[in-house]
Design an enzyme around this catalytic site. Sequence first.
Site, PDB file in Angstrom:
ATOM      1  N   LYS A  54       0.840  -1.205   0.000  1.00  0.00           N
ATOM      2  CA  LYS A  54       0.000   0.000   0.000  1.00  0.00           C
ATOM      3  C   LYS A  54       0.874   1.254   0.000  1.00  0.00           C
ATOM      4  O   LYS A  54       0.661   2.186  -0.774  1.00  0.00           O
ATOM      5  CB  LYS A  54      -0.952  -0.020   1.207  1.00  0.00           C
ATOM      6  CG  LYS A  54      -2.059  -1.054   1.046  1.00  0.00           C
ATOM      7  CD  LYS A  54      -2.820  -1.341   2.327  1.00  0.00           C
ATOM      8  CE  LYS A  54      -3.771  -2.512   2.109  1.00  0.00           C
ATOM      9  NZ  LYS A  54      -4.445  -2.972   3.310  1.00  0.00           N
ATOM     10  N   GLN A  98      -4.423  -1.410   9.687  1.00  0.00           N
ATOM     11  CA  GLN A  98      -4.459  -2.777   9.141  1.00  0.00           C
ATOM     12  C   GLN A  98      -5.119  -3.740  10.135  1.00  0.00           C
ATOM     13  O   GLN A  98      -4.712  -3.820  11.293  1.00  0.00           O
ATOM     14  CB  GLN A  98      -3.030  -3.236   8.808  1.00  0.00           C
ATOM     15  CG  GLN A  98      -2.953  -4.563   8.111  1.00  0.00           C
ATOM     16  CD  GLN A  98      -3.554  -4.546   6.692  1.00  0.00           C
ATOM     17  OE1 GLN A  98      -3.357  -3.593   5.936  1.00  0.00           O
ATOM     18  NE2 GLN A  98      -4.293  -5.575   6.349  1.00  0.00           N
ATOM     19  N   ASP A 121     -10.767   2.844   4.069  1.00  0.00           N
ATOM     20  CA  ASP A 121     -11.233   1.453   3.957  1.00  0.00           C
ATOM     21  C   ASP A 121     -12.761   1.403   3.997  1.00  0.00           C
ATOM     22  O   ASP A 121     -13.357   0.351   3.774  1.00  0.00           O
ATOM     23  CB  ASP A 121     -10.692   0.617   5.133  1.00  0.00           C
ATOM     24  CG  ASP A 121      -9.633  -0.372   4.688  1.00  0.00           C
ATOM     25  OD1 ASP A 121      -9.486  -0.561   3.466  1.00  0.00           O
ATOM     26  OD2 ASP A 121      -8.954  -0.946   5.562  1.00  0.00           O
TER      27      ASP A 121
END
Length: 294
Positions: A54, A98, A121
Amino acid sequence: MTASIIDGKLHAAQLKARLGEETARLKAEHGLVPGLATVLVGDDPASEVYVRNKNKTAEGLGFKSVHYHLPATASEAEVLALVRALNDDASVHGILVQMPLPKQIREQAVLDTLDPAKDVDALTPVNAGLLLSGRARLVSCTPMGMMILLKQTIGKLEGLNALVIGRSLLFGKPAAQLLLAANATVTMAHSRTRDLPEVCRQADIRVAAIGKPEFVRGDWVKPGATVIDVGINRVDAGEGKTKLVGDVAYAEAAMRAAHITPVPGGVGAMTIICLMRNTLIAATALAGVATPEI
Ligand code: NAP
């Protein structure tokens, strides 16, 4: 019939090129540099790889990319303090924590602390609710990737029967909302669905996000359907090796479908670039600059 392969890597590369152009334009015209912050807690090797990819993609696009790596022993209070500091940092437009997190840290507490405007997200209840209301700005990355592939492969989805197998917050639920917003007739299936093979045979678009290797068989596919396989399962390939397979028995399904995504290289290839798309969208929204059509 042998299905045409929906090449996720190709579509991801095309989106990446457009994002690169838009990033350069935003910098030149508005002095705006999208900023992504990633937070990793602990030493899970798979999570480390995901986060590294990422950051690498963000840097490659010309974004500002910052990474915070906390030890597995970090307390919930430490993680929440970091999230609050990133919420307040004007150079950061997207925050990615994460998952999964070590067990002493409640994911819900993290999501409740994360500024929804920076939730790239799209996992916070605010962004889930905006999607339900048809007002979403930030959409969960893999479902967004699925929609891009579907629209570019079959165009209008209006009136088509779409089946989503799996009802996770991360994929199944947002995927169903996006398909509904595109005027498909949407069915959601899950572990309690009766006669799944027959339900599958009604679907013009069949999306599987179950997490069970090759669970969906070829004779469940309606001839001419479009099959999106979201599953990523590592299985034994013999001789001490492993390989990745999806939730769909690919070779069988490809004999009946018109279009199919492979695993790997299908919808999964779109996820990281859709995260970058969200970061750019969040940056323009936070800076009060018109969001480009991407
Ligand atoms: P998840 O939270 O693991 O949930 C699995 C879903 O499958 C649940 O809704 C479950 O139903 C349903 N299910 C389980 N067994 C079933 C059965 N026998 N028949 C019908 N449905 C069944 O789902 P997820 O997080 O969305 O992940 C699913 C898969 O997609 C995994 O392989 C994951 O690695 C992959 N994935 C990939 C990406 C990517 O490419 N970047 C992103 C997200 C997910 P119940 O709700 O009734 O338990």
